[in-house]
Design a protein around this motif. Structure first.
Motif, short mmCIF file in Angstrom:
data_model
loop_
_atom_site.label_atom_id
_atom_site.label_comp_id
_atom_site.label_asym_id
_atom_site.label_seq_id
_atom_site.Cartn_x
_atom_site.Cartn_y
_atom_site.Cartn_z
N GLY A 22 55.26 -42.77 -21.73
CA GLY A 22 55.71 -44.27 -21.39
C GLY A 22 55.09 -45.10 -22.55
O GLY A 22 53.82 -44.90 -22.50
N ASP A 47 59.37 -42.55 -23.91
CA ASP A 47 60.20 -43.58 -23.29
C ASP A 47 60.06 -44.92 -24.00
O ASP A 47 58.73 -45.19 -24.02
N TYR A 52 60.30 -53.76 -25.63
CA TYR A 52 58.65 -53.28 -25.81
C TYR A 52 58.15 -53.93 -27.08
O TYR A 52 57.24 -53.56 -27.46
N HIS A 110 68.51 -51.40 -18.86
CA HIS A 110 67.16 -51.75 -18.56
C HIS A 110 67.14 -52.19 -17.26
O HIS A 110 66.19 -51.78 -16.31
N TRP A 111 68.05 -53.31 -16.54
CA TRP A 111 68.17 -53.91 -15.42
C TRP A 111 69.71 -54.18 -15.29
O TRP A 111 70.29 -54.47 -16.18
N SER A 141 68.32 -48.06 -15.37
CA SER A 141 67.11 -48.36 -14.87
C SER A 141 67.01 -49.46 -13.78
O SER A 141 67.66 -50.54 -14.12
N TRP A 189 58.92 -44.97 -13.01
CA TRP A 189 58.04 -45.99 -13.70
C TRP A 189 57.13 -46.61 -12.98
O TRP A 189 56.94 -46.55 -11.83
N PRO A 191 54.31 -44.91 -12.82
CA PRO A 191 54.03 -43.89 -11.62
C PRO A 191 52.59 -44.10 -11.15
O PRO A 191 52.35 -43.39 -10.05
N ARG A 195 49.54 -51.42 -10.88
CA ARG A 195 49.50 -52.86 -11.10
C ARG A 195 48.95 -53.73 -10.03
O ARG A 195 48.46 -54.74 -10.25
N ILE A 232 56.71 -40.68 -16.34
CA ILE A 232 56.29 -41.03 -17.74
C ILE A 232 55.10 -42.09 -17.80
O ILE A 232 55.16 -43.09 -17.78
N SER A 236 46.71 -45.69 -23.19
CA SER A 236 46.74 -45.89 -24.69
C SER A 236 45.35 -45.11 -25.22
O SER A 236 44.81 -45.33 -26.48
N ARG A 240 43.26 -39.84 -22.20
CA ARG A 240 43.92 -39.79 -20.94
C ARG A 240 45.63 -39.27 -21.25
O ARG A 240 45.87 -38.63 -20.35
N ASN A 244 46.74 -36.45 -18.85
CA ASN A 244 47.95 -36.80 -18.01
C ASN A 244 49.14 -35.44 -18.12
O ASN A 244 49.93 -35.53 -17.14
P1 NDP Z 1 51.48 -46.25 -15.36
O1 NDP Z 1 51.71 -46.22 -13.93
O2 NDP Z 1 51.90 -45.21 -16.39
O3 NDP Z 1 50.12 -46.84 -15.64
C1 NDP Z 1 49.43 -47.22 -16.82
C2 NDP Z 1 48.04 -47.64 -16.50
O4 NDP Z 1 47.36 -46.69 -16.09
C3 NDP Z 1 47.30 -48.18 -17.82
O5 NDP Z 1 46.48 -49.36 -17.33
C4 NDP Z 1 46.33 -47.02 -18.00
O6 NDP Z 1 45.10 -47.46 -18.74
C5 NDP Z 1 46.21 -46.38 -16.68
N1 NDP Z 1 46.10 -44.87 -16.87
C6 NDP Z 1 46.89 -43.98 -17.39
N2 NDP Z 1 46.43 -42.68 -17.31
C7 NDP Z 1 45.28 -42.72 -16.46
C8 NDP Z 1 44.41 -41.66 -15.66
N3 NDP Z 1 44.83 -40.55 -16.02
N4 NDP Z 1 43.45 -42.19 -15.07
C9 NDP Z 1 43.12 -43.59 -14.85
N5 NDP Z 1 44.11 -44.66 -15.27
C10 NDP Z 1 45.12 -44.19 -16.14
O7 NDP Z 1 52.40 -47.83 -15.65
P2 NDP Z 1 53.53 -48.21 -16.57
O8 NDP Z 1 53.92 -49.68 -16.19
O9 NDP Z 1 52.91 -48.24 -18.02
O10 NDP Z 1 54.64 -47.26 -16.64
C11 NDP Z 1 54.79 -46.23 -17.31
C12 NDP Z 1 56.07 -46.30 -18.04
O11 NDP Z 1 57.07 -46.48 -17.26
C13 NDP Z 1 56.11 -47.51 -19.14
O12 NDP Z 1 55.06 -47.18 -20.18
C14 NDP Z 1 57.41 -47.64 -19.60
O13 NDP Z 1 57.74 -46.63 -20.51
C15 NDP Z 1 58.10 -47.11 -18.16
N6 NDP Z 1 58.51 -48.81 -17.42
C16 NDP Z 1 59.88 -48.92 -17.38
C17 NDP Z 1 60.03 -50.09 -16.63
C18 NDP Z 1 61.45 -50.25 -16.41
O14 NDP Z 1 61.73 -51.58 -16.01
N7 NDP Z 1 62.23 -49.60 -16.51
C19 NDP Z 1 59.03 -51.01 -16.01
C20 NDP Z 1 57.76 -50.64 -16.39
C21 NDP Z 1 57.40 -49.44 -16.95
P3 NDP Z 1 44.98 -47.10 -20.27
O15 NDP Z 1 46.07 -47.47 -20.98
O16 NDP Z 1 43.57 -47.99 -20.59
O17 NDP Z 1 44.69 -45.53 -20.02
#
Ligand code: NDP
Length: 278
Positions: A22, A47, A52, A110-111, A141, A189, A191, A195, A232, A236, A240, A244
Motif C-alpha cells: 500500500g 495499491d 495519493y 475510492h469512496w 472501496s 486497508w 491492516p 492510526r 496491503i 516506508s 519492514r 511484512n
Molecule cells: P497500515 O495499517 O499499513 O500501517 C502503516 C503504518 O504501520 C506505518 O506507520 C508503518 O510505519 C507501520 N508499519 C508497517 N509495517 C510495520 C511493521 N512490520 N511493524 C511495525 N510497524 C509497521 O496503514 P495504511 O493506512 O497505510 O494502510 C495500508 C494501505 O491501505 C495504504 O497504504 C493504502 O494503499 C490503503 N488505504 C486505503 C484507504 C481507502 O480509503 N481505500 C484508506 C487508507 C489506506 P513505517 O512506514 O515507518 O514502517
C-alpha cells in the motif's frame, strides 16, 4: 486447505495476489524507491490512488523494475471529485497516463460519496472501461452493503473487490461474511490498525508473535490472510517491506485467531462511509 500464497480468483475470473504493498502517504519520489523495494521483495500487488499523488513514482517503479507488467497487479482509485460517467472516464485516462501503462488490473471507486448519488453511474463507467480492456477488474472501496446492493440493482453485478478499513480493532465479521456470500473479495486497508492505539502491542498479538518466532506485524498480516482477506500493508522502510511479506511459513491456531478477533472495538478509525464527510 487454501494456499494463502496463491492468488485469489475474483468474481470475474481474474487472479489477484492476496498480499500487496500500500502506498498511502508515500510521496512521489519515495514511492518509486519503495515500490521498487516491494517488487524486488516479491510483492506483485501494488495499491495506489489518484488522491495519493504518487502515481508517477509508482508507475516509474513498475515500468523500470524488470518485472513484466503482466506479472504486476496494479490498482488505483477514482477520487470523489470524479464521480459520474464522463469524469470517471477522464480520471481513468489521466491515471493511466501518470502510471505509464495502458491498463489497470483493478480500478476502484475510492469512496461511495453518497451525497453525490453518482456511484452506480460511476461503476457503470468502470464496467465499460473493463469491456474496452482498459481495466481487468472493477471494484470499490469503503462501500457499505447498501451501496453494494444499489450497484447490483443498477448494473446486475457486484463489484469484484471492496477495499475497506479492516484490522483487529475493527474486524468487520458481518461485512466479510456478507461479501463472501456474494462473491465480493474483501481487501483490508489500514491492516495494522496503527492510526489509534497500537494493535501491534496487544498481548494477543505479541503472544502469538513470540510463539511462532515472528514479529507482531507478521502476525497481524497473517491474521488477515487466514480470514480470507487481501491485505496491503504500507511501510516506508525497506526492512519492514520485506518483513511484512514473510508471512507464509507459519499459521496461527484457532485460539490465536480468536484472541486477536476479540480485540474488536466496534469503532472505525477512519470516517463513516455512509456519512456526508466524503
Ligand atoms: P497500515 O495499517 O499499513 O500501517 C502503516 C503504518 O504501520 C506505518 O506507520 C508503518 O510505519 C507501520 N508499519 C508497517 N509495517 C510495520 C511493521 N512490520 N511493524 C511495525 N510497524 C509497521 O496503514 P495504511 O493506512 O497505510 O494502510 C495500508 C494501505 O491501505 C495504504 O497504504 C493504502 O494503499 C490503503 N488505504 C486505503 C484507504 C481507502 O480509503 N481505500 C484508506 C487508507 C489506506 P513505517 O512506514 O515507518 O514502517
Amino acid at each position: 486447505m487454501t494456499d494463502l500464497s496463491a492468488p485469489i480468483e475474483l468474481n470475474d475470473g481474474t487472479a489477484m495476489p492476496r498480499i500487496g504493498y500500500g502506498t498511502y502517504k508515500v510521496g512521489d519520489d519515495e514511492a518509486q524507491q519503495a515500490v521498487e523495494a516491494a517488487l524486488a521483495t516479491g510483492y506483485r500487488l501494488i495499491d495506489t490512488a489518484e488522491m495519493y499523488g504518487n502515481e508517477v513514482g509508482v508507475g516509474r517503479a513498475v515500468n523500470g523494475s524488470g518485472v513484466p507488467r503482466s506479472e504486476v497487479f496494479l490498482t488505483t482509485k477514482v477520487w470523489n471529485d470524479h464521480h459520474g460517467a464522463d469524469k470517471a472516464r477522464a480520471a481513468l485516462e489521466a491515471s493511466l497516463e501518470r502510471l505509464g501503462t495502458d491498463y489497470l488490473d483493478l480500478y476502484l471507486i475510492h469512496w461511495p460519496s453518497p451525497k453525490q448519488g453518482l456511484y452506480a453511474e460511476t461503476f457503470e463507467a468502470l464496467l465499460k472501461a473493463k469491456e474496452e480492456g482498459l481495466i481487468r477488474s472493477a471494484g470499490v472501496s469503503n462501500f457499505l452493503p447498501e451501496h453494494l446492493d444499489a450497484v447490483h440493482d443498477a448494473v446486475g453485478v457486484y463489484p469484484s473487490v471492496n477495499q475497506v478499513e479492516l484490522h483487529p480493532y475493527f474486524n468487520q465479521p458481518e461485512l466479510r461474511a456478507w461479501q463472501a456470500e456474494r462473491g465480493i473479495a474483501t481487501e483490508s486497508w489500514g491492516p495494522l490498525g496503527q492510526r489509534t492505539g497500537s494493535v501491534l502491542a496487544e498481548p494477543a498479538v505479541t503472544a502469538a508473535a513470540e510463539a511462532h518466532g515472528m514479529s507482531p506485524g507478521q502476525v497481524v498480516i497473517r491474521w488477515h490472510l487466514q480470514h480470507g482477506c487481501v491485505v496491503i500493508p504500507k511501510s516506508s522502510k525497506a526492512s519492514r517491506i520485506a518483513e511484512n511479506f514473510e508471512v507464509f511459513g507459519f499459521a496461527l491456531t484457532g485460539d490465536e485467531m480468536a484472541a486477536i478477533d476479540a480485540l474488536e472495538t466496534g469503532k472505525r478509525q477512519g470516517i463513516d462511509p455512509g456519512g456526508n464527510e466524503r
